[in-house]
Enzyme design. Structure first.
Site, PDB file in Angstrom:
ATOM      1  N   ALA A   1       0.862  -1.174   0.000  1.00  0.00           N
ATOM      2  CA  ALA A   1       0.000   0.000   0.000  1.00  0.00           C
ATOM      3  C   ALA A   1       0.904   1.231   0.000  1.00  0.00           C
ATOM      4  O   ALA A   1       2.061   1.150   0.430  1.00  0.00           O
ATOM      5  CB  ALA A   1      -0.871  -0.012   1.243  1.00  0.00           C
TER       6      ALA A   1
ATOM      7  N   GLY B   1       0.495  -4.863   1.088  1.00  0.00           N
ATOM      8  CA  GLY B   1      -0.718  -4.891   0.273  1.00  0.00           C
ATOM      9  C   GLY B   1      -0.499  -5.556  -1.082  1.00  0.00           C
ATOM     10  O   GLY B   1      -1.438  -6.092  -1.666  1.00  0.00           O
TER      11      GLY B   1
ATOM     12  N   GLU C   1      -0.874  -9.144  -0.431  1.00  0.00           N
ATOM     13  CA  GLU C   1      -2.293  -9.403  -0.164  1.00  0.00           C
ATOM     14  C   GLU C   1      -3.109  -9.390  -1.458  1.00  0.00           C
ATOM     15  O   GLU C   1      -4.021 -10.196  -1.637  1.00  0.00           O
ATOM     16  CB  GLU C   1      -2.826  -8.348   0.823  1.00  0.00           C
ATOM     17  CG  GLU C   1      -2.202  -8.519   2.197  1.00  0.00           C
ATOM     18  CD  GLU C   1      -2.563  -7.389   3.159  1.00  0.00           C
ATOM     19  OE1 GLU C   1      -2.294  -6.222   2.821  1.00  0.00           O
ATOM     20  OE2 GLU C   1      -3.105  -7.676   4.234  1.00  0.00           O
TER      21      GLU C   1
ATOM     22  N   GLU D   1       4.530  -5.218   7.333  1.00  0.00           N
ATOM     23  CA  GLU D   1       3.831  -4.103   8.008  1.00  0.00           C
ATOM     24  C   GLU D   1       4.320  -3.883   9.427  1.00  0.00           C
ATOM     25  O   GLU D   1       4.327  -2.754   9.929  1.00  0.00           O
ATOM     26  CB  GLU D   1       2.317  -4.360   8.033  1.00  0.00           C
ATOM     27  CG  GLU D   1       1.624  -4.254   6.692  1.00  0.00           C
ATOM     28  CD  GLU D   1       1.610  -5.549   5.901  1.00  0.00           C
ATOM     29  OE1 GLU D   1       2.344  -6.499   6.266  1.00  0.00           O
ATOM     30  OE2 GLU D   1       0.867  -5.624   4.914  1.00  0.00           O
TER      31      GLU D   1
HETATM   32  N1  CO8 Z   1       4.647   3.118  -0.683  1.00  0.00           N
HETATM   33  C1  CO8 Z   1       5.047   4.274  -1.228  1.00  0.00           C
HETATM   34  N2  CO8 Z   1       6.187   4.397  -1.934  1.00  0.00           N
HETATM   35  C2  CO8 Z   1       6.950   3.291  -2.062  1.00  0.00           C
HETATM   36  C3  CO8 Z   1       6.592   2.050  -1.526  1.00  0.00           C
HETATM   37  C4  CO8 Z   1       5.366   1.994  -0.800  1.00  0.00           C
HETATM   38  N3  CO8 Z   1       4.896   0.840  -0.263  1.00  0.00           N
HETATM   39  N4  CO8 Z   1       7.538   1.150  -1.808  1.00  0.00           N
HETATM   40  C5  CO8 Z   1       8.476   1.807  -2.524  1.00  0.00           C
HETATM   41  N5  CO8 Z   1       8.128   3.096  -2.687  1.00  0.00           N
HETATM   42  C6  CO8 Z   1       8.857   4.143  -3.390  1.00  0.00           C
HETATM   43  C7  CO8 Z   1      10.048   4.613  -2.600  1.00  0.00           C
HETATM   44  O1  CO8 Z   1       9.669   5.569  -1.647  1.00  0.00           O
HETATM   45  C8  CO8 Z   1      10.913   5.203  -3.684  1.00  0.00           C
HETATM   46  O2  CO8 Z   1      10.413   6.454  -4.034  1.00  0.00           O
HETATM   47  P1  CO8 Z   1      11.418   7.726  -4.148  1.00  0.00           P
HETATM   48  O3  CO8 Z   1      12.314   7.388  -5.313  1.00  0.00           O
HETATM   49  O4  CO8 Z   1      10.497   8.868  -4.419  1.00  0.00           O
HETATM   50  O5  CO8 Z   1      12.145   7.796  -2.858  1.00  0.00           O
HETATM   51  C9  CO8 Z   1      10.644   4.279  -4.866  1.00  0.00           C
HETATM   52  O6  CO8 Z   1       9.420   3.616  -4.576  1.00  0.00           O
HETATM   53  C10 CO8 Z   1      11.701   3.217  -5.053  1.00  0.00           C
HETATM   54  O7  CO8 Z   1      11.857   2.545  -3.816  1.00  0.00           O
HETATM   55  P2  CO8 Z   1      13.291   2.246  -3.153  1.00  0.00           P
HETATM   56  O8  CO8 Z   1      14.254   3.342  -3.490  1.00  0.00           O
HETATM   57  O9  CO8 Z   1      13.072   1.973  -1.706  1.00  0.00           O
HETATM   58  O10 CO8 Z   1      13.689   0.926  -3.966  1.00  0.00           O
HETATM   59  P3  CO8 Z   1      14.654  -0.251  -3.473  1.00  0.00           P
HETATM   60  O11 CO8 Z   1      14.864  -1.102  -4.671  1.00  0.00           O
HETATM   61  O12 CO8 Z   1      15.838   0.297  -2.772  1.00  0.00           O
HETATM   62  O13 CO8 Z   1      13.796  -1.063  -2.371  1.00  0.00           O
HETATM   63  C11 CO8 Z   1      11.813  -2.134  -1.505  1.00  0.00           C
HETATM   64  C12 CO8 Z   1      12.644  -1.769  -2.757  1.00  0.00           C
HETATM   65  C13 CO8 Z   1      12.550  -3.142  -0.657  1.00  0.00           C
HETATM   66  C14 CO8 Z   1      10.513  -2.756  -2.020  1.00  0.00           C
HETATM   67  C15 CO8 Z   1      11.529  -0.851  -0.676  1.00  0.00           C
HETATM   68  O14 CO8 Z   1      11.031   0.153  -1.546  1.00  0.00           O
HETATM   69  C16 CO8 Z   1      10.525  -1.055   0.415  1.00  0.00           C
HETATM   70  O15 CO8 Z   1      10.862  -1.592   1.457  1.00  0.00           O
HETATM   71  N6  CO8 Z   1       9.281  -0.608   0.214  1.00  0.00           N
HETATM   72  C17 CO8 Z   1       8.228  -0.693   1.207  1.00  0.00           C
HETATM   73  C18 CO8 Z   1       7.717  -2.100   1.345  1.00  0.00           C
HETATM   74  C19 CO8 Z   1       6.658  -2.153   2.414  1.00  0.00           C
HETATM   75  O16 CO8 Z   1       6.907  -1.899   3.579  1.00  0.00           O
HETATM   76  N7  CO8 Z   1       5.423  -2.508   1.998  1.00  0.00           N
HETATM   77  C20 CO8 Z   1       4.306  -2.598   2.905  1.00  0.00           C
HETATM   78  C21 CO8 Z   1       3.572  -1.297   2.944  1.00  0.00           C
HETATM   79  S1  CO8 Z   1       2.346  -1.302   4.190  1.00  0.00           S
HETATM   80  C22 CO8 Z   1       1.079  -2.118   3.502  1.00  0.00           C
HETATM   81  O17 CO8 Z   1       1.081  -2.560   2.393  1.00  0.00           O
HETATM   82  C23 CO8 Z   1      -0.061  -2.230   4.409  1.00  0.00           C
HETATM   83  C24 CO8 Z   1      -1.200  -2.985   3.779  1.00  0.00           C
HETATM   84  C25 CO8 Z   1      -2.378  -2.705   4.603  1.00  0.00           C
HETATM   85  C26 CO8 Z   1      -3.640  -2.821   3.844  1.00  0.00           C
HETATM   86  C27 CO8 Z   1      -3.680  -2.122   2.555  1.00  0.00           C
HETATM   87  C28 CO8 Z   1      -3.860  -0.652   2.722  1.00  0.00           C
HETATM   88  C29 CO8 Z   1      -4.122   0.068   1.378  1.00  0.00           C
END
Ligand code: CO8
Length: 303
Positions: free
Chosen positions: A109, A153, A156, A176
């Site tokens: 998400a 998400g 999911e 999460e």
């Molecule tokens: N949300 C928003 N932006 C994101 C997300 C995200 N989940 N994941 C990545 N991005 C963005 C980064 O902020 C970055 O943007 P910017 O260049 O502007 O800084 C861009 O994508 C590229 O990301 P990274 O530079 O971090 O790329 P890497 O290759 O270094 O890392 C990862 C990739 C490991 C996937 C890393 O981006 C990461 O850890 N992302 C978050 C993963 C995460 O925690 N997901 C769970 C989110 S919480 C959730 O899903 C809750 C679900 C609940 C129900 C649903 C609700 C709608």
């Protein structure tokens, strides 16, 4: 009103419409969703997804927010629901393929959108409730083809599909807990049903990822593939096979398998038998069995 928008509204997808309608329905903390329709009344112009029909009877939705690794924002989910609703009502679509890019199915998400939410706004605006339209309103089979990240998400969303294919190196997980929250779109329920309580607890409490290879071994994925190209080719092939069968039988098959997730064995078997009996009322059952006896290819009427 555009027919796709009318359909979306009828199926509860209220956030699709004109800008004026949107401002009435959408909480002010969430980004505005504007889906434009072409002046000829054709396909909507999507911003965060791509919609194609790559094979006969197969509709494909590709998540397309590359800069954010396909993070699932409200506008993206609204477009996804609209596209699913259009495919559901399209007489030429029998099976749907949902995918992302080679790098990311979806990295979760949208954390930046969620960060400022309060309990009262999430609760009173039913935040993410529309995600489950995918599991309730969609009667046609949905295949998820997962490559790269499928986190939070994103994991999911993949778990909501009827069939999940992935690359061996796909990166699944429910991280999460690292953000001070928990899965909110069915992860704690669907992942637990798929892998059992012990593994699900470990994954959800530690936020540790698991690979596509493990996903296949644990029964989360039906199959895993060595490359992205192979994944897409095989997913399309499977979608085409399903699209070649009677739509009536395919819908019934999906319905009875899904019931197994909600009912006890005895009720589930009885439900299956009722639907099985009902299919003797379809033309396609007669067509299929006659074609078998005559050693011919069945020409389905979808009746
Ligand atoms: N949300 C928003 N932006 C994101 C997300 C995200 N989940 N994941 C990545 N991005 C963005 C980064 O902020 C970055 O943007 P910017 O260049 O502007 O800084 C861009 O994508 C590229 O990301 P990274 O530079 O971090 O790329 P890497 O290759 O270094 O890392 C990862 C990739 C490991 C996937 C890393 O981006 C990461 O850890 N992302 C978050 C993963 C995460 O925690 N997901 C769970 C989110 S919480 C959730 O899903 C809750 C679900 C609940 C129900 C649903 C609700 C709608």
């Amino acid at each position: 009103m555009h027919p796709a928008a009318r359909l979306a509204l009828r199926s509860g997808l209220r956030s699709v419409g004109t800008t004026a309608q949107l401002s009435r329905f959408q909480p002010s903390t969430l980004p505005r969703v504007v889906v434009r329709f072409s002046s000829t009344g054709g396909n909507p112009q999507y911003e965060f997804i791509q919609v194609t029909e790559p094979r006969p009877g197969v509709g494909q939705i590709t998540l397309n927010r590359p800069k954010a690794l396909n993070a699932l924002s409200t506008p993206l989910i609204t477009e996804l629901n609209l596209a699913l609703s259009s495919f559901q009502s399209s007489p030429t679509t029998s099976c749907i393929l949902l995918t992302g890019s080679e790098k990311a199915f979806a990295a979760g998400a949208d954390i930046k959108e969620m960060a400022p939410l309060t309990f009262s706004s999430a609760y009173t605006n039913s935040f993410i409730e529309s995600w489950s339209n995918l599991t309730t309103a969609l009667k046609k089979p949905l295949i998820a083809a997962v490559s790269g990240h499928a986190l939070g998400g994103g994991c999911e969303l993949a778990l909501m599909a009827d069939i999940l294919y992935c690359t061996k190196t796909a990166n699944f997980g429910q991280p999460e807990i690292k953000l001070g929250t928990i899965p909110g779109a069915g992860g704690s329920q669907r992942l637990t049903r798929a892998v059992g309580k012990a593994k699900a607890m470990e994954l959800i409490l530690t936020g540790k990822s698991f690979s596509g290879e493990e996903a296949e071994k644990w029964g989360v994925a039906a199959r895993s593939y060595g490359s992205y190209e192979e994944l897409m080719e095989q997913a399309l092939k499977t979608a085409e096979v399903i699209a070649g069968y009677s739509k009536v039988a395919v819908q019934a098959a999906k319905e009875v398998v899904n019931k197994s997730q909600d009912l006890g064995l005895r009720d589930g078997v009885e439900f299956e038998r009722r639907v099985f009996h009902a299919l003797f009322g379809s033309e396609d059952q007669k067509i299929g069995m006659k074609a078998f006896a005559e050693k011919k290819k069945a020409e389905w009427k979808h009746q």
